[in-house]
Design an enzyme around this catalytic site. Structure first.
Site, mmCIF file in Angstrom:
data_model
loop_
_atom_site.group_PDB
_atom_site.id
_atom_site.type_symbol
_atom_site.label_atom_id
_atom_site.label_comp_id
_atom_site.label_asym_id
_atom_site.label_seq_id
_atom_site.Cartn_x
_atom_site.Cartn_y
_atom_site.Cartn_z
ATOM 1 N N ARG A 126 80.274 -103.634 -78.338
ATOM 2 C CA ARG A 126 79.277 -104.105 -77.371
ATOM 3 C C ARG A 126 79.629 -103.638 -75.957
ATOM 4 O O ARG A 126 78.741 -103.323 -75.155
ATOM 5 C CB ARG A 126 79.148 -105.630 -77.458
ATOM 6 C CG ARG A 126 77.885 -106.152 -76.802
ATOM 7 C CD ARG A 126 77.640 -107.615 -77.133
ATOM 8 N NE ARG A 126 78.729 -108.462 -76.683
ATOM 9 C CZ ARG A 126 78.831 -109.764 -76.945
ATOM 10 N NH1 ARG A 126 77.895 -110.362 -77.665
ATOM 11 N NH2 ARG A 126 79.841 -110.475 -76.501
ATOM 12 N N LYS B 29 75.987 -106.782 -71.670
ATOM 13 C CA LYS B 29 76.724 -107.805 -70.935
ATOM 14 C C LYS B 29 77.082 -107.261 -69.550
ATOM 15 O O LYS B 29 78.253 -107.019 -69.226
ATOM 16 C CB LYS B 29 77.967 -108.205 -71.736
ATOM 17 C CG LYS B 29 78.278 -109.687 -71.645
ATOM 18 C CD LYS B 29 79.190 -110.115 -72.751
ATOM 19 C CE LYS B 29 79.916 -111.398 -72.438
ATOM 20 N NZ LYS B 29 79.076 -112.537 -72.090
ATOM 21 N N GLU C 37 67.127 -117.078 -74.378
ATOM 22 C CA GLU C 37 68.475 -117.622 -74.515
ATOM 23 C C GLU C 37 68.803 -118.410 -73.259
ATOM 24 O O GLU C 37 67.932 -118.626 -72.410
ATOM 25 C CB GLU C 37 69.484 -116.512 -74.778
ATOM 26 C CG GLU C 37 69.548 -115.429 -73.715
ATOM 27 C CD GLU C 37 70.612 -114.374 -74.009
ATOM 28 O OE1 GLU C 37 71.608 -114.673 -74.667
ATOM 29 O OE2 GLU C 37 70.438 -113.253 -73.534
#
Ligand code: PLP
Ligand code: COI
Length: 349
Positions: A82, A184, A220
């Protein structure tokens, strides 16, 4: 090795500098080997890419002490991947998986005295991050980068541990369509600071964000994915291109399908649907959980919206039974009490 003198069970989710961190530099198209250092401060150009144009991304994972006394980490290969995806989107050099895992092994081992003992409820939070440290002034990717990884012992992310939380349906957006919600990037979290402040100031634990394009689908929170349980015991989790692909959520889905789906009397058979979730559906769900490395799975009891309060059937007193079972199995796997699926656990020492 003697553990640090810390009241492990009273830890909150806060930064505490530990003895060592890993640092590597990228210059002229190549990474150096990287090494452990004691200095917790970074020195860089005043015109560094991270300072001027927020060119930074990060990861979060944890180390656990198992029932047998080993120190292990959970699916770190997925964090390495990620971070590479985040780096690609921000035009930063990828940290090779080999370097990521070597840094992880070295930094956790060197800080073993800071890894909370088994049974304390605390864990060692690991923060890998990558940033542009070379100078830029026109908007452009930085010429040099730093990869760092530090660790800090932590307790529960939300005050009150596993008491159900109250959320606010945010009037702000977290991520734009075709933007950076799926990686992220530090900038996503900067975006969420003001909405987070607004929510916390009004007594909410967090925001529930909707999709920015239509403001109808549940996305989210600022730091965790959602997982819902229907009244007929199915799990539903939002599918969206603008949320972070949570490793905890993906693991819980696997746990629900493979561990709870075992015709054992008290365990429900779980089916999982990953699909867009309209926020008008919320009132029909039995349970709601927030899943993430920091949140593990934290129960949500209520969400306040401009159209009134939505209360999940599991209530504000305690975690619902499905979330509780998922949490028990996931943490059981992480703490070596339950056999893990192949490749999920990396033993450090
Ligand atoms: N969503 C956001 C925005 C996050 O910051 C995090 C935390 O990492 C998550 C979801 C959960 O992801 P993971 O389970 O990989 O920690
Ligand atoms: C994590 O769960 O690791 C995160 O990065 C979330 C962050 C809000 C602490």
């Amino acid at each position: 090795m003697e553990k640090k003198n810390i009241d492990w069970s009273s830890l909150s989710f806060a930064y505490m500098p530990t003895d060592y961190r890993f640092v590597a530099h990228y210059k002229d198209g190549a990474w150096d080997e990287g090494k452990l250092v004691k200095d917790a401060c970074c020195t860089m150009s005043e015109s560094a890419g991270v300072l001027q144009y927020a060119q930074t991304c990060f990861e979060g994972l944890k180390a656990y002490t198992t029932k047998d006394g080993d120190i292990v980490t959970f699916r770190p290969d997925l964090n390495a991947k990620r971070l590479q995806d985040s780096a690609d989107r921000l035009l930063m050099p990828q940290v090779p998986t080999e370097m990521f895992l070597r840094a992880l092994d070295e930094v956790v081992k060197a800080n073993a005295a800071w890894v909370p003992p088994y049974g304390t409820g605390a864990t060692l939070y690991i923060r890998p991050f990558l940033f542009g440290c070379g100078p830029v002034i026109g908007v452009a990717p930085a010429p040099e980068y730093e990869f760092r990884m530090f660790v800090t012992p932590v307790g529960p992310y939300f005050k009150g541990g596993i008491k159900p939380l109250r959320l606010l349906l945010s009037q702000y957006d977290r991520a734009a369509p075709h933007g950076t919600g799926h990686i992220k990037a530090g900038l996503n979290y900067a975006m969420s600071l003001y909405p987070g402040y607004v929510a916390k100031h009004q007594g909410y634990a967090e925001n529930m964000y909707l999709d920015a394009a239509t403001r109808t689908h549940v996305e989210e929170t600022g730091g965790a994915n959602f997982l819902f349980v229907t009244k007929d015991n199915k799990i539903v989790t939002p599918k969206s291109d603008t949320i972070l692909p949570s490793i905890t959520r993906r693991s819980l889905v696997y746990v629900a399908e493979h561990y709870l789906n075992m015709e054992v009397e008290e365990r429900p058979n779980m089916e999982v649907e990953e699909r867009p979730v309209n926020y008008t559906e919320l009132k029909d769900f039995q349970e709601c959980g927030l899943c993430g490395t920091a949140a593990v799975i934290s129960p949500v009891g209520e969400v306040d919206t401009p159209d009134g309060r939505i209360s999940f059937a599991s209530g504000m007193e305690e975690m619902g039974p499905v979330c509780a079972k998922l949490r028990e199995v996931l943490t059981g796997i992480q703490m070596g009490e339950i056999e893990a699926p192949e490749g999920w656990i990396r033993k450090i020492c």
